[in-house]
Design an enzyme around this catalytic site. Structure first.
Site, short mmCIF file in Angstrom:
data_model
loop_
_atom_site.label_atom_id
_atom_site.label_comp_id
_atom_site.label_asym_id
_atom_site.label_seq_id
_atom_site.Cartn_x
_atom_site.Cartn_y
_atom_site.Cartn_z
N ARG A 1 -16.61 -5.86 -28.63
CA ARG A 1 -15.32 -5.46 -29.04
C ARG A 1 -14.91 -3.92 -28.22
NH1 ARG A 1 -18.19 -6.79 -33.44
NH2 ARG A 1 -17.39 -8.66 -34.44
N LYS B 1 -3.69 -1.43 -18.30
CA LYS B 1 -3.09 -2.83 -18.46
C LYS B 1 -4.12 -3.92 -17.85
CE LYS B 1 1.99 -3.10 -18.30
NZ LYS B 1 2.92 -3.58 -17.55
N GLU C 1 4.76 -0.25 -3.25
CA GLU C 1 4.83 0.25 -4.62
C GLU C 1 5.15 2.00 -4.50
OE1 GLU C 1 4.70 -1.77 -7.27
OE2 GLU C 1 3.77 -3.66 -6.87
N LYS D 1 2.53 8.03 -12.51
CA LYS D 1 2.43 7.12 -13.27
C LYS D 1 1.63 7.37 -14.58
CE LYS D 1 0.85 2.16 -14.09
NZ LYS D 1 0.43 0.87 -13.51
N GLU E 1 4.50 0.10 -22.86
CA GLU E 1 5.73 -0.15 -22.18
C GLU E 1 6.90 -0.64 -23.37
OE1 GLU E 1 5.25 -2.51 -18.69
OE2 GLU E 1 7.00 -3.44 -18.89
N ARG F 1 8.13 3.00 -19.38
CA ARG F 1 7.20 2.14 -18.56
C ARG F 1 7.84 1.08 -17.64
NH1 ARG F 1 0.66 1.21 -19.64
NH2 ARG F 1 0.45 0.36 -17.56
N ASN G 1 9.10 -1.41 -12.92
CA ASN G 1 9.19 -2.66 -12.62
C ASN G 1 10.50 -2.78 -11.53
OD1 ASN G 1 7.54 -3.85 -14.09
ND2 ASN G 1 8.74 -3.87 -16.00
N HIS H 1 10.93 -5.80 -9.24
CA HIS H 1 9.99 -6.82 -9.70
C HIS H 1 10.46 -8.24 -10.06
CE1 HIS H 1 6.87 -3.80 -8.83
NE2 HIS H 1 5.99 -4.65 -9.14
N HIS I 1 9.26 -11.32 -8.55
CA HIS I 1 8.41 -12.33 -8.93
C HIS I 1 9.20 -13.66 -8.38
CE1 HIS I 1 6.84 -9.36 -12.15
NE2 HIS I 1 5.95 -9.59 -11.07
N1 LIG Z 1 -2.92 -3.61 -14.44
C1 LIG Z 1 -1.84 -3.43 -13.79
O1 LIG Z 1 -1.33 -2.36 -14.30
C2 LIG Z 1 -1.48 -3.98 -12.48
C3 LIG Z 1 -0.22 -3.60 -11.76
C4 LIG Z 1 0.07 -4.11 -10.50
C5 LIG Z 1 -0.85 -5.33 -10.24
N2 LIG Z 1 -1.94 -5.95 -11.01
C6 LIG Z 1 -2.52 -6.95 -10.55
O2 LIG Z 1 -3.26 -6.65 -9.50
C7 LIG Z 1 -3.50 -7.76 -8.59
C8 LIG Z 1 -3.34 -7.50 -7.09
O3 LIG Z 1 -4.10 -6.61 -6.68
P1 LIG Z 1 -4.41 -6.21 -5.17
O4 LIG Z 1 -3.11 -6.10 -4.51
O5 LIG Z 1 -5.36 -5.13 -5.24
O6 LIG Z 1 -4.97 -7.55 -4.82
P2 LIG Z 1 -6.42 -8.25 -4.65
O7 LIG Z 1 -7.54 -7.48 -5.79
O8 LIG Z 1 -6.57 -9.51 -4.75
O9 LIG Z 1 -7.15 -7.55 -3.04
C9 LIG Z 1 -6.65 -8.04 -1.99
C10 LIG Z 1 -7.75 -8.45 -0.95
O10 LIG Z 1 -8.27 -7.31 -0.37
C11 LIG Z 1 -9.79 -7.31 -0.59
N3 LIG Z 1 -10.19 -5.98 -0.73
C12 LIG Z 1 -10.08 -5.16 -1.68
N4 LIG Z 1 -10.48 -3.88 -1.10
C13 LIG Z 1 -10.67 -4.05 -0.12
C14 LIG Z 1 -11.12 -3.06 0.94
N5 LIG Z 1 -11.38 -1.69 0.50
N6 LIG Z 1 -11.63 -3.68 2.29
C15 LIG Z 1 -11.42 -4.82 2.48
N7 LIG Z 1 -10.90 -5.69 1.73
C16 LIG Z 1 -10.67 -5.39 0.32
C17 LIG Z 1 -9.92 -8.27 -1.79
O11 LIG Z 1 -11.25 -8.95 -1.69
C18 LIG Z 1 -8.72 -9.21 -1.65
O12 LIG Z 1 -9.14 -10.25 -0.65
C19 LIG Z 1 -2.65 -8.72 -9.16
O13 LIG Z 1 -3.53 -9.74 -9.92
C20 LIG Z 1 -1.65 -8.11 -10.14
O14 LIG Z 1 -1.50 -8.96 -11.35
C21 LIG Z 1 -2.24 -5.02 -12.03
ZN LIG Z 2 4.05 -4.48 -8.55
#
Ligand SMILES: NC(=O)c1ccc[n+]([C@@H]2O[C@H](COP(=O)([O-])OP(=O)(O)OC[C@H]3O[C@@H](n4cnc5c(N)ncnc54)[C@H](O)[C@@H]3O)[C@@H](O)[C@H]2O)c1
Ligand SMILES: [Zn+2]
Length: 362
Positions: free
Chosen positions: A119, A141, A183, A225, A235, A239, A243, A246, A250
């Site tokens: 929990r 999130k 972003e 942010k 949101e 918030r 987007n 987006h 998407h």
């Molecule tokens: N929670 C939120 O508010 C929120 C907001 C935006 C996106 N997201 C989510 O984030 C995800 C995308 O995240 P991302 O773009 O970081 O992608 P990711 O986590 O897949 O990372 C991209 C690639 O880079 C590699 N990597 C990470 N750090 C590294 C480093 N320092 N050196 C070398 N390689 C490295 C990872 O292993 C991966 O292969 C999506 O699932 C999306 O839904 C969440």
């Molecule tokens: Zn985004």
């Protein structure tokens, strides 16, 4: 080191930003005897797991780790279960701490594990992609994907600290760095004209991973942010401005299939479409649109639709988006650079027009 606070009363937490923070024991809100489970993937662990483990052991923590397979396709309930199994096998109780070491995928899965294990247990984010540093690690999130939809299972759950070591970006593939810059540029466009101006001055340094520029830039994005999250944690209002681009983005990601264009690349083209639509509504000037296009292009980001994708491809996908309310398309649009709003009743012909203007055939 810079510090930005997310002001959520008793759940207030710091975001530390600086070069070399992985080894800075002061950033970790932990003490001797604390149990820690680091969640990472093989790619990131190869570079940084030993460093983070050593720092935590210096504090006196008992450190274990679990590695999830790398990739968006593993942002699943199965991966979540790998974390729970590791925690249970090593007898972690409610006083444990989950540390997410990786990009947005790791942060989202580990965060949901922290929200739901017994929990809720303490959670620390160490984001290692630019996207995660400016966006996903801040704001609470968390989610995993379901085969029927992205981010469909999750929770709002805030970390106790976010530790951003800007040096980790040195190992990130350039294409991922640029996708994160989409972003960053988005923040300037929706909320902060002076920051947009600053980006125009410093974009080359950011692309080249200049540490001083990166630190300033990431801190500004986290502040923007954090302010929005403090006003609207779940949101219901403001918030949603985050987007921008987006809804179009998407549609691009779904049309091409995940993994062809990176999320940030799709968002960049999407921001252009939103800007052109805003121009058609008489809000942005052609000069504003040109400024956005130039800035995105300087970050090596796409500013037009993928080859061959037409308005007819976008519309059905956009109608499926979470942002549709009672059959009307809702868009985040720009009144001016640095000033976004949510538009509800947008004429479909204008949308089609805007997509055409951002197609490669014109
Ligand atoms: N929670 C939120 O508010 C929120 C907001 C935006 C996106 N997201 C989510 O984030 C995800 C995308 O995240 P991302 O773009 O970081 O992608 P990711 O986590 O897949 O990372 C991209 C690639 O880079 C590699 N990597 C990470 N750090 C590294 C480093 N320092 N050196 C070398 N390689 C490295 C990872 O292993 C991966 O292969 C999506 O699932 C999306 O839904 C969440
Ligand atoms: Zn985004």
């Amino acid at each position: 080191m810079l510090c930005v606070n997310v002001e959520l009363k008793e759940r207030r937490y710091p975001i530390y930003i600086g070069a070399g923070l992985l080894t800075n024991t002061d950033c970790y809100p932990l003490k001797q005897g604390n149990k820690v489970m680091i969640v990472s993937n093989p790619t990131v662990a190869h570079y940084y797991l030993a460093t983070v483990t050593e720092t935590l052991e210096k504090i006196g923590c008992i450190v274990e780790y679990v590695l999830l397979p790398d990739g968006e396709q593993y942002k699943t309930l199965d991966s979540l279960n790998l974390i729970f199994t590791a925690l249970l096998k090593a007898n972690h109780g409610r006083d444990t701490t989950i540390v997410a070491l990786g990009g947005g995928v790791i942060g989202d899965v580990a965060g949901f594990a922290a929200a739901s294990y017994q929990r809720g247990v303490r959670f620390i984010q160490i984001p290692t992609t630019l996207l995660a540093q400016v966006d996903s690690s801040v704001g609470g999130k968390t989610a995993v994907n379901h085969e029927l939809g992205k981010n469909m299972i999750g929770a709002f759950y805030q970390p106790t600290a976010v530790i951003i070591d800007t040096l980790t970006l040195n190992t990130l593939p350039k294409r991922e760095v640029n996708a994160g810059l989409a972003e960053v540029i988005k923040y300037g466009a929706i909320l902060d004209l002076p920051f947009f101006d600053w980006l125009e001055q410093h974009i080359d340094e950011l692309v080249a991973l200049d540490q001083t520029a990166l630190k300033q830039c990431i801190a500004r994005c986290c502040q923007l942010k954090a302010d929005i999250v403090a006003r609207d944690e779940t949101e219901k209002g403001d918030r949603a401005l985050l987007n921008l681009g987006h809804t179009f983005g998407h549609a691009i990601e779904t049309h091409l299939g995940y993994g062809n264009w990176l999320h940030g690349e799709a968002v960049a083209a999407g921001c252009m479409m939103a800007a052109v639509l805003s121009e058609k509504l008489g809000d942005l000037t052609p000069a504003d649109v040109a400024r956005l296009e130039k800035l995105l292009a300087r970050a090596n980001l796409p500013t037009v639709s993928p080859d061959g994708m037409t308005a007819q491809d976008y519309l059905p996908l956009m109608m499926r988006d979470k942002k549709v309310l009672n059959g009307k398309l809702r868009f985040v649009l720009l009144k001016a650079l640095g000033q976004a709003y949510v538009a509800t009743e947008i004429d479909q012909d204008l949308v089609v027009d805007a997509i055409h203007c951002c197609s490669q055939f014109d």
